[in-house]
Scaffold this motif. Structure first.
Motif, PDB file in Angstrom:
ATOM      1  N   PHE A 186       0.831  -1.200   0.000  1.00 23.60           N
ATOM      2  CA  PHE A 186       0.000   0.000   0.000  1.00 23.60           C
ATOM      3  C   PHE A 186       0.868   1.254   0.000  1.00 23.60           C
ATOM      4  O   PHE A 186       0.651   2.177  -0.773  1.00 23.60           O
ATOM      5  CB  PHE A 186      -0.929  -0.020   1.223  1.00 23.60           C
ATOM      6  CG  PHE A 186      -1.752   1.231   1.378  1.00 23.60           C
ATOM      7  CD1 PHE A 186      -2.886   1.425   0.605  1.00 23.60           C
ATOM      8  CD2 PHE A 186      -1.393   2.219   2.280  1.00 23.60           C
ATOM      9  CE1 PHE A 186      -3.651   2.563   0.739  1.00 23.60           C
ATOM     10  CE2 PHE A 186      -2.144   3.361   2.412  1.00 23.60           C
ATOM     11  CZ  PHE A 186      -3.285   3.533   1.644  1.00 23.60           C
ATOM     12  N   VAL A 187       1.891   1.248   0.880  1.00 26.57           N
ATOM     13  CA  VAL A 187       2.803   2.393   0.951  1.00 26.57           C
ATOM     14  C   VAL A 187       3.574   2.538  -0.356  1.00 26.57           C
ATOM     15  O   VAL A 187       3.764   3.642  -0.881  1.00 26.57           O
ATOM     16  CB  VAL A 187       3.757   2.260   2.168  1.00 26.57           C
ATOM     17  CG1 VAL A 187       4.828   3.334   2.147  1.00 26.57           C
ATOM     18  CG2 VAL A 187       2.971   2.306   3.459  1.00 26.57           C
ATOM     19  N   ALA A 188       3.999   1.423  -0.926  1.00 25.23           N
ATOM     20  CA  ALA A 188       4.743   1.467  -2.183  1.00 25.23           C
ATOM     21  C   ALA A 188       3.864   2.019  -3.309  1.00 25.23           C
ATOM     22  O   ALA A 188       4.309   2.828  -4.132  1.00 25.23           O
ATOM     23  CB  ALA A 188       5.254   0.074  -2.538  1.00 25.23           C
ATOM     24  N   ALA A 189       2.608   1.590  -3.343  1.00 22.73           N
ATOM     25  CA  ALA A 189       1.696   2.093  -4.381  1.00 22.73           C
ATOM     26  C   ALA A 189       1.409   3.575  -4.181  1.00 22.73           C
ATOM     27  O   ALA A 189       1.292   4.337  -5.144  1.00 22.73           O
ATOM     28  CB  ALA A 189       0.402   1.279  -4.368  1.00 22.73           C
ATOM     29  N   LEU A 190       1.314   3.995  -2.917  1.00 26.74           N
ATOM     30  CA  LEU A 190       1.082   5.412  -2.630  1.00 26.74           C
ATOM     31  C   LEU A 190       2.250   6.258  -3.113  1.00 26.74           C
ATOM     32  O   LEU A 190       2.063   7.293  -3.768  1.00 26.74           O
ATOM     33  CB  LEU A 190       0.856   5.616  -1.128  1.00 26.74           C
ATOM     34  CG  LEU A 190       0.552   7.039  -0.668  1.00 26.74           C
ATOM     35  CD1 LEU A 190      -0.771   7.503  -1.252  1.00 26.74           C
ATOM     36  CD2 LEU A 190       0.517   7.116   0.840  1.00 26.74           C
ATOM     37  N   VAL A 191       3.466   5.811  -2.827  1.00 30.96           N
ATOM     38  CA  VAL A 191       4.664   6.546  -3.273  1.00 30.96           C
ATOM     39  C   VAL A 191       4.757   6.516  -4.789  1.00 30.96           C
ATOM     40  O   VAL A 191       5.052   7.529  -5.442  1.00 30.96           O
ATOM     41  CB  VAL A 191       5.931   5.955  -2.610  1.00 30.96           C
ATOM     42  CG1 VAL A 191       7.194   6.528  -3.235  1.00 30.96           C
ATOM     43  CG2 VAL A 191       5.912   6.207  -1.121  1.00 30.96           C
ATOM     44  N   GLY A 192       4.474   5.372  -5.395  1.00 28.95           N
ATOM     45  CA  GLY A 192       4.538   5.267  -6.857  1.00 28.95           C
ATOM     46  C   GLY A 192       3.499   6.148  -7.541  1.00 28.95           C
ATOM     47  O   GLY A 192       3.772   6.796  -8.556  1.00 28.95           O
ATOM     48  N   GLY A 193       2.290   6.184  -6.991  1.00 27.61           N
ATOM     49  CA  GLY A 193       1.241   7.026  -7.569  1.00 27.61           C
ATOM     50  C   GLY A 193       1.572   8.498  -7.460  1.00 27.61           C
ATOM     51  O   GLY A 193       1.332   9.279  -8.383  1.00 27.61           O
ATOM     52  N   THR A 194       2.135   8.889  -6.319  1.00 27.44           N
ATOM     53  CA  THR A 194       2.540  10.284  -6.138  1.00 27.44           C
ATOM     54  C   THR A 194       3.639  10.645  -7.126  1.00 27.44           C
ATOM     55  O   THR A 194       3.628  11.727  -7.735  1.00 27.44           O
ATOM     56  CB  THR A 194       3.007  10.519  -4.692  1.00 27.44           C
ATOM     57  OG1 THR A 194       1.947  10.143  -3.803  1.00 27.44           O
ATOM     58  CG2 THR A 194       3.391  11.962  -4.467  1.00 27.44           C
TER      59      THR A 194
END
Length: 162
Positions: free
Chosen positions: A126-134
């Motif tokens: 979830f954190v990785a996807a959040l950073v990637g999306g940002t």
């Protein structure tokens, strides 16, 4: 009003006058009063006689001892200049803007979906996807900004050649 006799054997002096001619003479008398050429009593007397005037001669008698006033006409305002109408392209949306905006919205939707899916399986994902999306959103905004700069440079080069 032109109070000069009309060149038709003096018959112009006996022509009848209307309200407009009377008003023009009253305006001229007021201007002479403002310039100090007439006293208040003289102005009142001449204005009353001007309002009763019936012929051109009656009006000429009221201003014949005063210097002739040159009518002032204001300079004509400049009209619209011919040529193309300038277009302010800084606020206009073009095709490149729309494509970048659609890519940005699409990227945010995909990253949001990944956040939902990854958050359900693994909090670290979830954190990785959040950073990637940002990162994708920031990258899209940067690409859009660089594209605008490139188009502005191109427009400037084209305009300077003219």
């Amino acid at each position: 009003m032109d109070l000069q006799p009309i060149h038709d054997g003096g018959a112009g002096l006996t022509k009848r006058v209307g309200d407009r001619e009377r008003s023009d003479v009253c305006d001229e008398l007021a201007a002479h009063f403002a310039a100090g050429r007439l006293t208040g009593e003289e102005l009142d007397d001449r204005l009353a006689r001007a309002m009763r005037a019936q012929t051109v001669v009656d009006l000429i008698e009221l201003v014949s001892d005063l210097p002739r006033r040159v009518p002032t006409t204001p300079a004509p305002a400049p009209g619209p200049q011919p040529g193309p109408i300038p277009v302010d392209r800084t606020l206009a949306w073009n095709g490149f803007d729309i494509i970048c905006l659609l890519l940005l919205i699409g990227g945010l939707m995909v990253s949001g979906l990944l956040l939902l899916v990854a958050g359900a399986w693994e909090p670290a994902a979830f954190v990785a996807a959040l950073v990637g999306g940002t990162a994708a959103a920031v990258g899209g905004a940067a690409a859009m900004h660089l594209g605008h700069r490139a188009m502005a440079r191109h427009d400037h080069r084209v305009a300077s050649r003219r």
